[in-house]
Write an enzyme that holds these catalytic residues in place. Structure first.
Site, PDB file in Angstrom:
ATOM      1  N   SER A  28       0.935  -1.174   0.229  1.00  0.00           N
ATOM      2  CA  SER A  28      -0.117  -0.154  -0.453  1.00  0.00           C
ATOM      3  C   SER A  28       0.872   1.423   0.263  1.00  0.00           C
ATOM      4  O   SER A  28       0.723   1.610  -1.023  1.00  0.00           O
ATOM      5  CB  SER A  28      -1.276  -0.299   1.052  1.00  0.00           C
ATOM      6  OG  SER A  28      -0.306   0.930   2.020  1.00  0.00           O
TER       7      SER A  28
ATOM      8  N   ARG B 172       0.632   3.514  -3.352  1.00  0.00           N
ATOM      9  CA  ARG B 172       0.091   4.855  -3.441  1.00  0.00           C
ATOM     10  C   ARG B 172       0.569   5.935  -4.014  1.00  0.00           C
ATOM     11  O   ARG B 172       0.137   6.682  -4.686  1.00  0.00           O
ATOM     12  CB  ARG B 172      -0.931   4.587  -2.092  1.00  0.00           C
ATOM     13  CG  ARG B 172      -1.318   6.779  -1.673  1.00  0.00           C
ATOM     14  CD  ARG B 172      -1.630   6.339  -0.061  1.00  0.00           C
ATOM     15  NE  ARG B 172      -3.125   5.363   0.103  1.00  0.00           N
ATOM     16  CZ  ARG B 172      -2.767   4.457   0.617  1.00  0.00           C
ATOM     17  NH1 ARG B 172      -0.832   3.915   1.392  1.00  0.00           N
ATOM     18  NH2 ARG B 172      -3.875   3.687   1.686  1.00  0.00           N
TER      19      ARG B 172
ATOM     20  N   ASN C 101       0.225   7.972  -7.714  1.00  0.00           N
ATOM     21  CA  ASN C 101      -0.437   8.880  -7.523  1.00  0.00           C
ATOM     22  C   ASN C 101       0.527  10.089  -8.621  1.00  0.00           C
ATOM     23  O   ASN C 101       0.478  10.706  -9.659  1.00  0.00           O
ATOM     24  CB  ASN C 101      -0.873   9.521  -5.787  1.00  0.00           C
ATOM     25  CG  ASN C 101      -1.676   9.630  -5.315  1.00  0.00           C
ATOM     26  OD1 ASN C 101      -3.129   9.844  -6.159  1.00  0.00           O
ATOM     27  ND2 ASN C 101      -2.003   8.245  -5.308  1.00  0.00           N
TER      28      ASN C 101
END
Length: 289
Positions: free
Chosen positions: A225, A229, A233
């Site tokens: 994660s 993440r 992005n």
């Protein structure tokens, strides 16, 4: 740039400068002349095409990611060391003000998210936040500026934002993951850590296999994660900048400036999220029930 169509332009700008080993007998195709060269022996070399980068396999190095990551780390250490040596008790300079605000901001993150006792956590959090912020900030440089310079030096591919490379984000998150394992064992003991995995959330020996599956999956999703993440992005933002760059010049300025201003927030926010989650995960590793 070695790109004739918008698709080729986008693919070119998303390809890393890769150094790896090609096996003997490998047929190398020149991207400009299409001439074929057969390697007589296994060779370590820079990939000239994306296909070569893929064929180099797992042991290939993304030289641009490594280089810019190291450079941003050195920049961070240089700035903070310089400010620390020149710090005054009177009215601080502009740079000293920024550094002090950054330190206080990270101290707040650690104070709110970490509930154990460990002198390493605050410096680690400061390092992660500033380092990731600096690497993310490279995205604000025009997408063609550095690649054009690299091209003049004979480097066909060159990405400058390490956090748009999953190798870069996973490198940081795996480091955090190893610290989670280390402190879990150090604080709770090997037996205590194994017991926590075996008897959480259901405190019954018959459900140990079920607990282990849940807890081990939960443990493994932490580095996943963190890395995905940050990568997702930053990569998405990079793609938007590249798409804007293939538009007419007057449209570029209309879209690029607002997107760059918005991305200043994204750059900071992603560094904050990564640091906060890492601190929370390390706090959980220090909890001894």
């Amino acid at each position: 740039m070695a790109a004739d169509t918008p698709v080729e332009y986008i693919q070119h700008h998303l390809q890393n400068l890769t150094y790896g080993k090609l096996p003997a007998g490998y047929e190398r195709v020149d991207p400009y002349t299409n001439d074929v060269t057969v390697l007589q022996e296994a060779s370590w070399t820079f990939a000239r095409t994306s296909a070569e980068a893929t064929d180099m396999g797992f042991m290939a190095f993304h030289v641009d990611t490594l280089g810019w990551s190291i450079f941003m780390g050195i920049l961070f250490l240089t700035i903070f060391r310089m400010v620390a040596k020149r710090a005054t008790s009177g009215v601080p300079s502009g740079l000293q003000n920024v550094v002090e605000m950054t330190v206080e901001f990270v101290q707040t993150i650690v104070r709110d998210g970490f509930h154990g006792r460990n002198p390493v956590i605050a410096p680690l959090a400061l390092t992660m936040f500033v380092w990731i912020f600096l690497m993310n900030s490279l995205k604000l440089i025009p997408v063609d500026f550095i690649p054009v310079i690299a091209k003049s030096l004979g480097l066909e591919y060159f990405k400058i934002v390490p956090t748009t490379d999953p190798n870069g984000t996973f490198g940081i998150s795996i480091g955090v993951f190893l610290l989670i394992i280390f402190y879990s064992i150090k604080v709770k003991g090997a037996g205590g850590f194994a017991k926590e995995l075996s008897f959480t959330p259901f405190n019954h020996w018959a459900l140990v296999p079920f607990n282990l599956v849940l807890e081990i999956l939960g443990l493994l999703t932490k580095p996943l994660s963190l890395a995905l993440r940050l990568f997702g992005n930053m990569y998405a933002g990079e793609v938007v900048f590249i798409l804007i760059a293939i538009l007419p010049f007057w449209v570029q300025w209309t879209l690029n400036v607002p997107w760059a201003i918005f991305h200043i927030l994204v750059v900071t926010l992603q560094a904050f999220i990564f640091t906060t989650l890492a601190v929370v995960y390390l706090s959980q590793a220090h909890e001894d029930h």
